[in-house]
Motif scaffolding. Structure first.
Motif, PDB file in Angstrom:
ATOM      1  N   ALA A 147     -11.577  14.887  -2.687  1.00 30.96           N
ATOM      2  CA  ALA A 147     -11.089  15.047  -4.064  1.00 30.96           C
ATOM      3  C   ALA A 147      -9.826  14.214  -4.300  1.00 30.96           C
ATOM      4  CB  ALA A 147     -10.811  16.520  -4.351  1.00 30.96           C
ATOM      5  N   ASN A 148      -8.912  14.235  -3.339  1.00 26.34           N
ATOM      6  CA  ASN A 148      -7.672  13.460  -3.476  1.00 26.34           C
ATOM      7  C   ASN A 148      -7.951  11.962  -3.538  1.00 26.34           C
ATOM      8  OD1 ASN A 148      -6.216  15.850  -3.329  1.00 26.34           O
ATOM      9  ND2 ASN A 148      -5.821  15.661  -1.124  1.00 26.34           N
ATOM     10  N   LEU A 149      -8.872  11.505  -2.708  1.00 28.01           N
ATOM     11  CA  LEU A 149      -9.213  10.076  -2.688  1.00 28.01           C
ATOM     12  C   LEU A 149      -9.879   9.656  -3.995  1.00 28.01           C
ATOM     13  CD1 LEU A 149     -10.412  10.050   0.996  1.00 28.01           C
ATOM     14  CD2 LEU A 149      -8.512   8.688   0.101  1.00 28.01           C
ATOM     15  N   ALA A 150     -10.722  10.518  -4.542  1.00 30.43           N
ATOM     16  CA  ALA A 150     -11.340  10.214  -5.833  1.00 30.43           C
ATOM     17  C   ALA A 150     -10.280  10.165  -6.934  1.00 30.43           C
ATOM     18  CB  ALA A 150     -12.407  11.255  -6.162  1.00 30.43           C
ATOM     19  N   GLU A 151      -9.319  11.086  -6.865  1.00 28.81           N
ATOM     20  CA  GLU A 151      -8.258  11.146  -7.882  1.00 28.81           C
ATOM     21  C   GLU A 151      -7.418   9.872  -7.888  1.00 28.81           C
ATOM     22  OE1 GLU A 151      -4.140  13.669  -8.733  1.00 28.81           O
ATOM     23  OE2 GLU A 151      -5.731  14.584  -7.523  1.00 28.81           O
ATOM     24  N   THR A 152      -7.257   9.265  -6.719  1.00 25.50           N
ATOM     25  CA  THR A 152      -6.423   8.063  -6.607  1.00 25.50           C
ATOM     26  C   THR A 152      -7.255   6.779  -6.554  1.00 25.50           C
ATOM     27  OG1 THR A 152      -6.352   8.415  -4.203  1.00 25.50           O
ATOM     28  CG2 THR A 152      -4.528   9.287  -5.493  1.00 25.50           C
ATOM     29  N   ASP A 153      -8.534   6.889  -6.905  1.00 28.63           N
ATOM     30  CA  ASP A 153      -9.432   5.724  -7.005  1.00 28.63           C
ATOM     31  C   ASP A 153      -9.627   4.986  -5.683  1.00 28.63           C
ATOM     32  OD1 ASP A 153      -9.973   6.111  -9.737  1.00 28.63           O
ATOM     33  OD2 ASP A 153      -8.140   5.040 -10.307  1.00 28.63           O
ATOM     34  N   ALA A 154      -9.560   5.725  -4.577  1.00 26.49           N
ATOM     35  CA  ALA A 154      -9.871   5.127  -3.276  1.00 26.49           C
ATOM     36  C   ALA A 154     -11.383   5.243  -3.067  1.00 26.49           C
ATOM     37  CB  ALA A 154      -9.106   5.841  -2.172  1.00 26.49           C
ATOM     38  N   LEU A 155     -12.112   4.398  -3.760  1.00 26.07           N
ATOM     39  CA  LEU A 155     -13.562   4.539  -3.853  1.00 26.07           C
ATOM     40  C   LEU A 155     -14.305   3.898  -2.688  1.00 26.07           C
ATOM     41  CD1 LEU A 155     -13.960   3.871  -7.682  1.00 26.07           C
ATOM     42  CD2 LEU A 155     -13.568   6.045  -6.496  1.00 26.07           C
ATOM     43  N   ASN A 156     -13.583   3.224  -1.805  1.00 22.96           N
ATOM     44  CA  ASN A 156     -14.235   2.601  -0.645  1.00 22.96           C
ATOM     45  C   ASN A 156     -14.063   3.435   0.623  1.00 22.96           C
ATOM     46  OD1 ASN A 156     -11.478   2.072  -0.602  1.00 22.96           O
ATOM     47  ND2 ASN A 156     -11.696   0.068   0.368  1.00 22.96           N
ATOM     48  N   VAL A 157     -13.823   4.745   0.451  1.00 21.60           N
ATOM     49  CA  VAL A 157     -13.681   5.670   1.573  1.00 21.60           C
ATOM     50  C   VAL A 157     -14.838   6.664   1.560  1.00 21.60           C
ATOM     51  CG1 VAL A 157     -12.227   7.369   2.741  1.00 21.60           C
ATOM     52  CG2 VAL A 157     -11.166   5.504   1.440  1.00 21.60           C
ATOM     53  N   ILE A 158     -15.464   6.847   2.728  1.00 20.00           N
ATOM     54  CA  ILE A 158     -16.467   7.889   2.928  1.00 20.00           C
ATOM     55  C   ILE A 158     -15.840   8.959   3.805  1.00 20.00           C
ATOM     56  CG2 ILE A 158     -18.723   8.464   3.907  1.00 20.00           C
ATOM     57  CD1 ILE A 158     -19.522   5.545   3.516  1.00 20.00           C
TER      58      ILE A 158
ATOM     59  N   ALA B 284       0.830  -1.206   0.000  1.00 16.84           N
ATOM     60  CA  ALA B 284       0.000   0.000   0.000  1.00 16.84           C
ATOM     61  C   ALA B 284       0.864   1.257   0.000  1.00 16.84           C
ATOM     62  CB  ALA B 284      -0.936  -0.005   1.204  1.00 16.84           C
ATOM     63  N   PHE B 285       1.942   1.242   0.785  1.00 16.56           N
ATOM     64  CA  PHE B 285       2.827   2.410   0.826  1.00 16.56           C
ATOM     65  C   PHE B 285       3.603   2.575  -0.477  1.00 16.56           C
ATOM     66  CE2 PHE B 285       1.728   2.508   5.222  1.00 16.56           C
ATOM     67  CZ  PHE B 285       1.968   3.809   5.641  1.00 16.56           C
ATOM     68  N   LEU B 286       3.840   1.479  -1.172  1.00 16.86           N
ATOM     69  CA  LEU B 286       4.471   1.577  -2.492  1.00 16.86           C
ATOM     70  C   LEU B 286       3.512   2.118  -3.545  1.00 16.86           C
ATOM     71  CD1 LEU B 286       6.473  -1.784  -2.606  1.00 16.86           C
ATOM     72  CD2 LEU B 286       7.457   0.520  -2.709  1.00 16.86           C
ATOM     73  N   LYS B 287       2.235   1.848  -3.375  1.00 23.48           N
ATOM     74  CA  LYS B 287       1.255   2.194  -4.401  1.00 23.48           C
ATOM     75  C   LYS B 287       0.701   3.605  -4.270  1.00 23.48           C
ATOM     76  CE  LYS B 287      -3.231   0.758  -6.298  1.00 23.48           C
ATOM     77  NZ  LYS B 287      -4.325  -0.242  -6.231  1.00 23.48           N
ATOM     78  N   VAL B 288       0.359   4.029  -3.050  1.00 20.30           N
ATOM     79  CA  VAL B 288      -0.365   5.296  -2.867  1.00 20.30           C
ATOM     80  C   VAL B 288       0.585   6.480  -3.029  1.00 20.30           C
ATOM     81  CG1 VAL B 288      -1.659   6.712  -1.230  1.00 20.30           C
ATOM     82  CG2 VAL B 288      -2.088   4.244  -1.358  1.00 20.30           C
ATOM     83  N   PRO B 289       0.251   7.426  -3.916  1.00 22.71           N
ATOM     84  CA  PRO B 289       1.126   8.574  -4.169  1.00 22.71           C
ATOM     85  C   PRO B 289       1.036   9.613  -3.047  1.00 22.71           C
ATOM     86  CG  PRO B 289      -0.851   8.748  -5.514  1.00 22.71           C
ATOM     87  CD  PRO B 289      -0.937   7.424  -4.794  1.00 22.71           C
ATOM     88  N   ARG B 290       1.950   9.569  -2.114  1.00 27.10           N
ATOM     89  CA  ARG B 290       1.922  10.455  -0.952  1.00 27.10           C
ATOM     90  C   ARG B 290       1.919  11.925  -1.351  1.00 27.10           C
ATOM     91  NH1 ARG B 290       3.288  10.248   4.729  1.00 27.10           N
ATOM     92  NH2 ARG B 290       4.550  12.024   5.415  1.00 27.10           N
ATOM     93  N   GLU B 291       2.570  12.243  -2.469  1.00 31.60           N
ATOM     94  CA  GLU B 291       2.670  13.649  -2.882  1.00 31.60           C
ATOM     95  C   GLU B 291       1.320  14.277  -3.188  1.00 31.60           C
ATOM     96  OE1 GLU B 291       2.881  11.284  -6.723  1.00 31.60           O
ATOM     97  OE2 GLU B 291       3.702  11.087  -4.689  1.00 31.60           O
ATOM     98  N   VAL B 292       0.331  13.457  -3.530  1.00 36.47           N
ATOM     99  CA  VAL B 292      -1.010  13.977  -3.816  1.00 36.47           C
ATOM    100  C   VAL B 292      -1.689  14.476  -2.537  1.00 36.47           C
ATOM    101  CG1 VAL B 292      -3.326  13.303  -4.608  1.00 36.47           C
ATOM    102  CG2 VAL B 292      -1.301  12.526  -5.855  1.00 36.47           C
TER     103      VAL B 292
ATOM    104  N   GLY C 175      -6.856  14.545   7.711  1.00 36.29           N
ATOM    105  CA  GLY C 175      -6.272  15.681   7.008  1.00 36.29           C
ATOM    106  C   GLY C 175      -6.631  15.663   5.536  1.00 36.29           C
ATOM    107  N   LEU C 176      -5.632  15.565   4.681  1.00 31.45           N
ATOM    108  CA  LEU C 176      -5.852  15.580   3.231  1.00 31.45           C
ATOM    109  C   LEU C 176      -6.064  14.180   2.658  1.00 31.45           C
ATOM    110  CD1 LEU C 176      -3.241  18.332   2.267  1.00 31.45           C
ATOM    111  CD2 LEU C 176      -5.674  18.594   2.743  1.00 31.45           C
ATOM    112  N   GLY C 177      -6.147  13.171   3.540  1.00 32.94           N
ATOM    113  CA  GLY C 177      -6.613  11.861   3.094  1.00 32.94           C
ATOM    114  C   GLY C 177      -5.591  10.766   2.904  1.00 32.94           C
ATOM    115  N   TYR C 178      -4.311  11.030   3.222  1.00 29.18           N
ATOM    116  CA  TYR C 178      -3.284  10.010   2.935  1.00 29.18           C
ATOM    117  C   TYR C 178      -3.514   8.720   3.709  1.00 29.18           C
ATOM    118  CZ  TYR C 178       1.337   7.838   2.448  1.00 29.18           C
ATOM    119  OH  TYR C 178       2.368   6.969   2.196  1.00 29.18           O
ATOM    120  N   SER C 179      -3.762   8.831   4.996  1.00 31.96           N
ATOM    121  CA  SER C 179      -3.968   7.619   5.795  1.00 31.96           C
ATOM    122  C   SER C 179      -5.180   6.837   5.312  1.00 31.96           C
ATOM    123  CB  SER C 179      -4.128   7.980   7.273  1.00 31.96           C
ATOM    124  OG  SER C 179      -5.147   8.956   7.460  1.00 31.96           O
TER     125      SER C 179
END
Length: 217
Positions: free
Chosen positions: A118-129, A29-37, A88-92
């Motif tokens: 918006a950040n979660l939608a951009e990275t296809d984290a679609l199972n987050v409310i 997961a840490f390899l995949k998720v773009p922290r910079e976003v 915060g901005l959704g990284y966790s």
């Protein structure tokens, strides 16, 4: 971008793996998720440095080592639902979304909540409310939860959050004890929450989680 992917791999190899993070899904997961976003645009160059990235008073994106160890110690399963407090901005939340069936992220700052969604939608984290509300209240309308993660240090832990854990549920909390930050993992039982030591770490105390002032005449 390719340079961020390289920085992400370096982050995992130098900050996450050497910190006794052993669960392969967490590492992936840490390899995949773009922290910079998930940091302010002006701080993207600092996204992969081994430090908390400040995003506002008392708020920050937890350093990769701390966040990875907290999540690793929760022993999450793919079928579980997690409450992410103060993302915060959704990284966790994005990291958690790779590991479990559903994530409820409760964020008190309306601007952060909007940007996180918006950040979660951009990275296809679609199972987050993303729920806008007081972090100390949690999101009982969507619970109870298998696990809870709190995205900053606390001096006091509200009972309202513990109440939203399922029996046997786990909670990862970074307690500020004097000048020292200590991550503890709590497991809920009928008699209360049993705590075990996780590791030492530091982070800002979240607004709403400070010590209550003592009454004095």
């Amino acid at each position: 971008m390719a340079e961020y992917k390289t920085l992400r791999t370096t982050m995992v190899d130098t900050q996450v793996r050497p910190s006794d993070v052993t669960r392969f899904p967490v590492i992936d997961a840490f390899l995949k998720v773009p922290r910079e976003v998930f940091v302010p645009t002006s701080q993207r160059d600092a996204a992969y440095v081994g430090e908390n990235v400040p995003i506002g008073p008392g708020r920050g994106v937890l350093e990769p080592r701390t966040l990875a160890k907290m999540i690793d110690l929760l022993n999450l399963e793919p079928s579980e639902m997690v409450l992410d407090v103060a993302p915060g901005l959704g990284y966790s939340s994005a990291i958690l979304s790779e590991l479990v069936e559903a994530v409820v992220a409760v964020e008190p700052d309306p601007d952060f909540a909007r940007d996180a969604a918006a950040n979660l939608a951009e990275t296809d984290a679609l199972n987050v409310i993303v729920v806008e509300g007081a972090e100390s209240d949690g999101a009982p309308q969507h619970g109870p939860y298998d696990a809870i993660l709190i995205g900053g240090a606390v001096e006091t832990l509200p009972d309202a959050l513990v109440d939203q854990l399922k029996p046997g549920g786990r909670i990862a909390v970074l307690f500020l004890e004097g000048r020292v930050g200590v991550c503890r993992i709590g497991i809920k039982s009928p008699s209360g929450v049993g705590w075990r030591f996780g590791f030492d770490a530091g982070a800002p105390v979240l607004p709403g989680f400070g010590s209550k002032p003592a009454f004095a005449l």
